[in-house]
Structure formats: structure tokens, C-alpha cells
Design a protein around this motif. Structure first.
Motif, PDB file in Angstrom:
ATOM      1  N   ASN A 182       0.840  -1.190   0.000  1.00 54.76           N
ATOM      2  CA  ASN A 182       0.000   0.000   0.000  1.00 54.76           C
ATOM      3  C   ASN A 182       0.877   1.242   0.000  1.00 54.76           C
ATOM      4  OD1 ASN A 182      -2.473   1.801   0.798  1.00 54.76           O
ATOM      5  ND2 ASN A 182      -3.289  -0.271   0.574  1.00 54.76           N
ATOM      6  N   VAL A 183       0.234   2.399  -0.132  1.00 55.75           N
ATOM      7  CA  VAL A 183       0.965   3.660  -0.103  1.00 55.75           C
ATOM      8  C   VAL A 183       1.395   3.982   1.326  1.00 55.75           C
ATOM      9  CG1 VAL A 183      -0.160   4.613  -2.135  1.00 55.75           C
ATOM     10  CG2 VAL A 183      -1.219   4.920   0.108  1.00 55.75           C
ATOM     11  N   LYS A 184       2.320   4.916   1.451  1.00 57.37           N
ATOM     12  CA  LYS A 184       2.814   5.302   2.774  1.00 57.37           C
ATOM     13  C   LYS A 184       1.700   5.795   3.680  1.00 57.37           C
ATOM     14  CE  LYS A 184       6.465   7.800   3.248  1.00 57.37           C
ATOM     15  NZ  LYS A 184       7.369   8.961   3.071  1.00 57.37           N
ATOM     16  N   GLY A 185       0.642   6.368   3.087  1.00 60.60           N
ATOM     17  CA  GLY A 185      -0.421   6.967   3.881  1.00 60.60           C
ATOM     18  C   GLY A 185      -1.146   6.005   4.789  1.00 60.60           C
ATOM     19  N   ILE A 186      -1.077   4.689   4.502  1.00 51.03           N
ATOM     20  CA  ILE A 186      -1.767   3.739   5.354  1.00 51.03           C
ATOM     21  C   ILE A 186      -1.147   3.701   6.752  1.00 51.03           C
ATOM     22  CG2 ILE A 186      -0.395   1.685   4.817  1.00 51.03           C
ATOM     23  CD1 ILE A 186      -3.028   0.103   4.725  1.00 51.03           C
ATOM     24  N   ALA A 187       0.103   4.171   6.857  1.00 47.03           N
ATOM     25  CA  ALA A 187       0.803   4.143   8.137  1.00 47.03           C
ATOM     26  C   ALA A 187       1.153   5.539   8.648  1.00 47.03           C
ATOM     27  CB  ALA A 187       2.075   3.301   8.021  1.00 47.03           C
ATOM     28  N   PHE A 188       0.483   6.588   8.114  1.00 42.66           N
ATOM     29  CA  PHE A 188       0.744   7.948   8.605  1.00 42.66           C
ATOM     30  C   PHE A 188       0.516   8.028  10.114  1.00 42.66           C
ATOM     31  CE2 PHE A 188      -0.023  10.825   4.627  1.00 42.66           C
ATOM     32  CZ  PHE A 188       1.237  10.490   4.180  1.00 42.66           C
ATOM     33  N   SER A 189       1.396   8.694  10.816  1.00 39.62           N
ATOM     34  CA  SER A 189       1.240   8.893  12.253  1.00 39.62           C
ATOM     35  C   SER A 189      -0.071   9.606  12.535  1.00 39.62           C
ATOM     36  CB  SER A 189       2.413   9.720  12.790  1.00 39.62           C
ATOM     37  OG  SER A 189       2.241  10.001  14.158  1.00 39.62           O
ATOM     38  N   GLU A 190      -0.845   9.067  13.469  1.00 40.87           N
ATOM     39  CA  GLU A 190      -2.132   9.594  13.910  1.00 40.87           C
ATOM     40  C   GLU A 190      -3.209   9.481  12.828  1.00 40.87           C
ATOM     41  OE1 GLU A 190      -1.727  13.513  15.509  1.00 40.87           O
ATOM     42  OE2 GLU A 190      -0.244  12.911  17.001  1.00 40.87           O
ATOM     43  N   LYS A 191      -2.892   8.891  11.703  1.00 42.55           N
ATOM     44  CA  LYS A 191      -3.901   8.649  10.662  1.00 42.55           C
ATOM     45  C   LYS A 191      -3.701   7.236  10.111  1.00 42.55           C
ATOM     46  CE  LYS A 191      -4.942  13.378   9.313  1.00 42.55           C
ATOM     47  NZ  LYS A 191      -6.341  13.290   9.734  1.00 42.55           N
ATOM     48  N   ASP A 192      -3.447   6.298  11.023  1.00 39.36           N
ATOM     49  CA  ASP A 192      -3.118   4.936  10.616  1.00 39.36           C
ATOM     50  C   ASP A 192      -4.265   3.972  10.909  1.00 39.36           C
ATOM     51  OD1 ASP A 192      -2.977   4.996  13.351  1.00 39.36           O
ATOM     52  OD2 ASP A 192      -1.052   3.966  13.505  1.00 39.36           O
ATOM     53  N   SER A 239      12.190   6.476  -8.152  1.00 34.80           N
ATOM     54  CA  SER A 239      11.928   6.746  -6.742  1.00 34.80           C
ATOM     55  C   SER A 239      10.449   6.467  -6.480  1.00 34.80           C
ATOM     56  CB  SER A 239      12.264   8.207  -6.403  1.00 34.80           C
ATOM     57  OG  SER A 239      11.994   8.477  -5.044  1.00 34.80           O
ATOM     58  N   ARG A 240      10.176   5.467  -5.675  1.00 37.35           N
ATOM     59  CA  ARG A 240       8.792   5.031  -5.452  1.00 37.35           C
ATOM     60  C   ARG A 240       8.696   4.462  -4.037  1.00 37.35           C
ATOM     61  NH1 ARG A 240       4.887   3.894  -9.301  1.00 37.35           N
ATOM     62  NH2 ARG A 240       3.121   2.640  -8.588  1.00 37.35           N
ATOM     63  N   GLU A 241       8.072   5.214  -3.154  1.00 37.06           N
ATOM     64  CA  GLU A 241       7.958   4.808  -1.759  1.00 37.06           C
ATOM     65  C   GLU A 241       6.630   4.092  -1.518  1.00 37.06           C
ATOM     66  OE1 GLU A 241      10.247   7.762   1.084  1.00 37.06           O
ATOM     67  OE2 GLU A 241       8.819   8.873  -0.159  1.00 37.06           O
ATOM     68  N   ARG A 242       6.705   2.933  -0.906  1.00 37.18           N
ATOM     69  CA  ARG A 242       5.520   2.158  -0.583  1.00 37.18           C
ATOM     70  C   ARG A 242       5.717   1.447   0.753  1.00 37.18           C
ATOM     71  NH1 ARG A 242       3.841   4.925  -4.032  1.00 37.18           N
ATOM     72  NH2 ARG A 242       2.516   4.396  -5.827  1.00 37.18           N
ATOM     73  N   VAL A 243       4.606   1.032   1.347  1.00 39.70           N
ATOM     74  CA  VAL A 243       4.627   0.245   2.576  1.00 39.70           C
ATOM     75  C   VAL A 243       4.228  -1.185   2.243  1.00 39.70           C
ATOM     76  CG1 VAL A 243       3.404  -0.151   4.760  1.00 39.70           C
ATOM     77  CG2 VAL A 243       4.249   2.128   4.200  1.00 39.70           C
ATOM     78  N   PHE A 244       4.949  -2.135   2.786  1.00 42.49           N
ATOM     79  CA  PHE A 244       4.613  -3.549   2.645  1.00 42.49           C
ATOM     80  C   PHE A 244       4.409  -4.129   4.036  1.00 42.49           C
ATOM     81  CE2 PHE A 244       6.809  -2.483  -1.216  1.00 42.49           C
ATOM     82  CZ  PHE A 244       6.128  -3.182  -2.198  1.00 42.49           C
ATOM     83  N   ILE A 245       3.356  -4.901   4.179  1.00 41.24           N
ATOM     84  CA  ILE A 245       3.084  -5.601   5.431  1.00 41.24           C
ATOM     85  C   ILE A 245       3.294  -7.080   5.170  1.00 41.24           C
ATOM     86  CG2 ILE A 245       1.414  -6.055   7.249  1.00 41.24           C
ATOM     87  CD1 ILE A 245       0.018  -3.432   6.474  1.00 41.24           C
ATOM     88  N   ILE A 246       4.211  -7.671   5.905  1.00 43.24           N
ATOM     89  CA  ILE A 246       4.584  -9.074   5.718  1.00 43.24           C
ATOM     90  C   ILE A 246       4.420  -9.798   7.041  1.00 43.24           C
ATOM     91  CG2 ILE A 246       6.441 -10.664   5.053  1.00 43.24           C
ATOM     92  CD1 ILE A 246       7.649  -8.384   3.402  1.00 43.24           C
ATOM     93  N   ALA A 247       3.785 -10.953   7.012  1.00 45.78           N
ATOM     94  CA  ALA A 247       3.615 -11.740   8.241  1.00 45.78           C
ATOM     95  C   ALA A 247       3.635 -13.218   7.890  1.00 45.78           C
ATOM     96  CB  ALA A 247       2.305 -11.380   8.933  1.00 45.78           C
ATOM     97  N   SER A 248       4.211 -14.012   8.776  1.00 55.06           N
ATOM     98  CA  SER A 248       4.203 -15.467   8.590  1.00 55.06           C
ATOM     99  C   SER A 248       3.253 -16.088   9.607  1.00 55.06           C
ATOM    100  CB  SER A 248       5.617 -16.047   8.756  1.00 55.06           C
ATOM    101  OG  SER A 248       6.019 -16.018  10.108  1.00 55.06           O
ATOM    102  N   ARG A 249       2.712 -17.212   9.234  1.00 51.61           N
ATOM    103  CA  ARG A 249       1.718 -17.877  10.081  1.00 51.61           C
ATOM    104  C   ARG A 249       2.296 -18.319  11.416  1.00 51.61           C
ATOM    105  NH1 ARG A 249      -0.549 -22.347   6.632  1.00 51.61           N
ATOM    106  NH2 ARG A 249       1.235 -23.530   7.413  1.00 51.61           N
ATOM    107  N   ASP A 250       3.609 -18.578  11.455  1.00 51.29           N
ATOM    108  CA  ASP A 250       4.225 -19.041  12.702  1.00 51.29           C
ATOM    109  C   ASP A 250       4.932 -17.924  13.463  1.00 51.29           C
ATOM    110  OD1 ASP A 250       6.408 -18.626  11.105  1.00 51.29           O
ATOM    111  OD2 ASP A 250       7.102 -20.699  11.085  1.00 51.29           O
ATOM    112  N   GLY A 251       4.724 -16.668  13.045  1.00 48.01           N
ATOM    113  CA  GLY A 251       5.218 -15.537  13.826  1.00 48.01           C
ATOM    114  C   GLY A 251       6.658 -15.153  13.590  1.00 48.01           C
TER     115      GLY A 251
END
Length: 415
Positions: free
Chosen positions: A131-141, A179-191
Motif C-alpha cells: 500500500n501507499v505510505k499513507g496507510i501508516a501515517f502517524s495519527e492517521k493509521d 523513486s517510489r515509496e511504498r509500505v509492505f506488510i509481511i507476516a508469517s503464520r508461525d510468527g
């Protein structure tokens, strides 16, 4: 000799298949693509006839179980669930224009819940969300907090251990010529924890001896210059003839009182992409998904970028074909995750979560060139624009521009 087990993936909001193409290069096998746009579906069919498209492109039209059945998989058999829900609800441009965005109340944000519903049914070994950086903006996340809360609910009910690793990266730091800034959320099932590797490429002016230099627009498209302009690359609209007066790497701000041109505009009264030009010796600016006659980046020679140039700046290989008219293709390319970033993250997922020995050099980034010519000389401002010369007020700040003021006045009038 032991063989590695097959790594199956499902792609949501697949678009033109940029993320999928990169993950394929990293060794993942695509079992199902879910995409609502017809042109993007046709692009996937053109390039990956062996990939299966969901029977319904609308992610809300099929239940998570139906999607898993169409992929031919059972719960816990999916290795990777990947996708980028529409980013407009969390975009910075919307915030700058209005002072806020609807975010979770935006109807398009329902796609985030749909993604999580599929996580709860498929229980993949790894999830990857872009997603875009905005999904993790401080106080707007709110979007990020909602995602974390829903994962916690899945963990409690399904006895999994998804813990999201929120990673912000700029594609240029890993060999993409943009130049392309993005946020990635990565998670594994076993933590398991995921750590973003250190950058491989650096700004040669700031870090001359630290590593590989940034790849530039010239490295990506220097051999594709168009000598005889085709209709598809001719600029149009009110500002087309102003483009030659803007230096490489600059935008409309050049023609404000704070820069080196003549004051035709107020400071920050337009979007950053307005009349934005590439510099051949620098990485490209971010490729936009919403093309317009004055929306850059433009070629350093003051023309539109061709489809192949746009694709190369996003690290799509030359063999990749796109379906649809120019506008539809531009949107597909601008919305895509650069395939090289999908390749990079896919390889790191294999290394960090599955203990595999992987190559470090990406196959999808361009080679460095050594024949970059000098910068273009800007032309004089045409006479038809000179009447705009004068004092122009700067933008007053987020949520205070003309559009926001009109909306506020209308709201007060309706009270």
C-alpha cells in the motif's frame, strides 16, 4: 537429491501482474489471480495464459472459500497470499488537497477487509500486502490498526501467530530506476520476524563510495529515444508548449518566484507531478496511475513517455504486453508494484521464512549504462504564457487550498 516443495501463491487485486511477475521470478507458482478491471485481466491473459483468473473479478462477489476452491487448494496449503488493495483511501495526495481523506469510511477501503477475510479462510504460510505510505501515517493509521486488529482476531480464532512486519521502502534503493515509496506488510503464520535488508543502491552524490549507484532514467530508457514523435507521445493541453522551458528534473515550481524561471505559478499551488520532467542522469520520479495532459513525469525532451518507456521504468521486461488503450495501459503500469520489488521481496521471503539459499542480484533491474549525454538546454518561455508573470500567493497548507475552502463554504451554507 531433495527438491524444494512447491510454493503456491494467490494474487488479489492483481492489476497488470507486476507483483505476481516478480514473485514468479522468485520461484512462486501462481494458482489464482483476482482482478476486476477487464483491461488488466486481458493483460494477464496475454502474458500468462497458464495463470487462472477468478471466475468473478470483484473480490466481494465470491466467498473466501469459493476463491480457495477455484485455486484448487485447502486451508493452510497456500504458501503466499499477495496483493495491494486500492490505495486511494490512504493516499497523501487526497490528504494534501482536502486536509483529510475518508480512509476507512471510503467504500474502497472494504477491500482491506476482503483481503483479511481470505487470510482467515486460507491461512497462508505468508501474507504480503502492499500500500501507499499513507496507510501508516502517524495519527492517521486507522487502516494499519484495523489490519493488526483483524489479524489478532484471526490468531485467536484459528490458533495462528501472524505478527505483521510493517516495512517502508523506496524502490530506488534496491535497483529500480524510479523513486517510489511504498509500505509492505509481511507476516508469517508461525510468527517469524522479517527484516528489510540494507539498500543495495545509493545516491552517488551523497554516498559516493557506499555501494552501487542509483540506476537512472537513462539506464532504463536511454536506448528508446523517439526521434520522430508519434501521436502517442505528443504533449497536449494548455501547458504543452511550456514543457520545453522546464529543466530536466524540475516541475512547475521552476516557474515560481523561489526558483530560477519566471513567476508563472504560486509556490506549491499544484500537485508535484504537474509539468514534472525526468532528468536522464537521475532515477525517474514516481510513475503516476492517473494520467493527464499536464501530469508527469515527462521525458527530458518535453514529450510524453511511451508505453514501453513507462514499462521499463517500472521494470517490466520488453516482452511484456499490455491490453487496452493508452490511458488504460498507463493506469495499469502506474498502479503496478515494480516487478523487481516483487522479485526482491519474494527472494527474501524464501530466505528468511523458508531458510532457502537465494541469489542476491535481481534479474529484473536494468544494467548500468556509461553513455549518458549532457542535460538538455531549456528553451525560452513562449510568449503566450508571459501574461501570467507576476506575484502569485503560495499554497496555504494542507486542507486550506481553494478546493477545501469551497467545500467548507458549501458546508456552512447548508447548515
Amino acid at each position: 537429491m531433495s527438491t524444494k516443495p512447491a510454493k503456491y501463491m494467490m494474487s488479489l487485486f492483481s492489476g497488470a501482474g507486476g507483483l505476481d511477475l516478480g514473485l514468479k521470478a522468485a520461484g512462486f507458482i501462481n494458482k489464482l489471480c483476482v482482478e476486476i478491471d477487464t483491461a488488466a485481466q486481458n493483460t494477464i491473459i496475454l502474458n500468462h495464459p497458464q495463470w487462472k483468473l477468478a471466475s468473478q473479478g470483484d473480490i466481494h462477489a465470491l466467498t473466501p472459500k469459493e476463491l480457495l476452491d477455484e485455486a484448487g487448494l485447502k486451508p493452510r496449503e497456500l504458501t503466499l497470499l499477495a496483493g495491494g488493495p486500492p490505495c486511494q483511501p490512504f493516499s497523501k495526495s487526497g490528504y494534501w488537497a482536502t486536509g483529510d481523506t475518508n480512509r476507512l469510511t471510503d467504500p474502497r477501503a472494504k477491500t482491506l477487509k476482503a483481503y483479511l477475510d481470505i487470510v482467515g479462510e486460507a491461512l497462508p504460510e505468508v501474507i504480503l500486502l502492499e500500500n501507499v505510505k499513507g496507510i501508516a501515517f502517524s495519527e492517521k493509521d486507522e487502516g494499519l490498526q484495523f489490519f493488526i486488529d483483524e489479524l489478532n482476531n484471526i490468531n485467536r480464532v484459528k490458533k495462528t501467530n501472524y505478527h505483521p512486519n510493517v516495512i517502508g521502502l523506496n524502490a530506488v534503493d534496491y535497483g529500480v530506476p524510479q523513486s517510489r515509496e511504498r509500505v509492505f506488510i509481511i507476516a508469517s503464520r508461525d510468527g517469524k520476524h522479517f527484516k528489510l535488508p540494507s539498500p543495495t543502491h545509493f545516491d552517488p552524490e551523497k554516498c559516493p563510495d557506499q555501494g552501487l549507484p542509483y540506476l537512472t532514467a537513462w539506464d532504463a530508457i536511454g536506448d528508446l529515444d523517439v526521434d520522430i514523435w508519434l501521436d502517442e507521445v505528443k504533449p497536449s493541453g494548455k501547458w504543452a508548449d511550456l514543457l520545453p522551458s522546464i529543466p530536466e528534473g524540475q516541475n512547475y515550481l521552476w516557474h515560481t518566484e523561489r526558483m530560477g524561471g519566471i513567476p508563472l505559478f504560486g509556490w506549491r499551488t499544484r500537485f508535484w507531478s504537474f509539468l514534472l520532467k525526468l532528468a536522464k542522469n537521475k532515477p525517474s520520479w514516481t510513475i503516476q496511475a492517473q494520467p493527464g495532459p499536464a501530469t508527469g513525469p515527462f521525458h527530458w525532451k518535453g514529450r510524453l513517455l511511451s508505453i514501453r518507456e513507462l514499462a521499463r521504468l517500472q521494470t517490466f521486461p520488453d516482452s511484456y504486453e499490455f491490453a487496452g488503450d493508452r490511458r488504460a495501459v498507463h493506469m495499469q503500469i502506474g498502479n503496478a508494484v515494480p516487478p523487481a520489488i516483487g522479485e526482491f521481496l519474494g527472494l527474501e521471503i524464501c530466505r528468511q521464512f523458508f531458510g532457502e539459499s537465494v541469489r542476491r542480484r535481481l534479474e529484473l533491474i536494468p544494467e548500468k549504462r556509461t553513455d549518458c549525454p549532457p542535460l538538455e538546454t531549456p528553451k525560452a518561455v513562449p510568449k503566450k504564457y508571459l501574461s501570467l508573470q507576476g506575484a502569485h500567493g503560495a499554497h496555504p497548507g494542507p486542507g486550506k487550498g481553494p478546493g477545501a475552502q469551497k467545500r467548507e463554504q458549501k458546508a456552512h451554507a447548508n447548515v
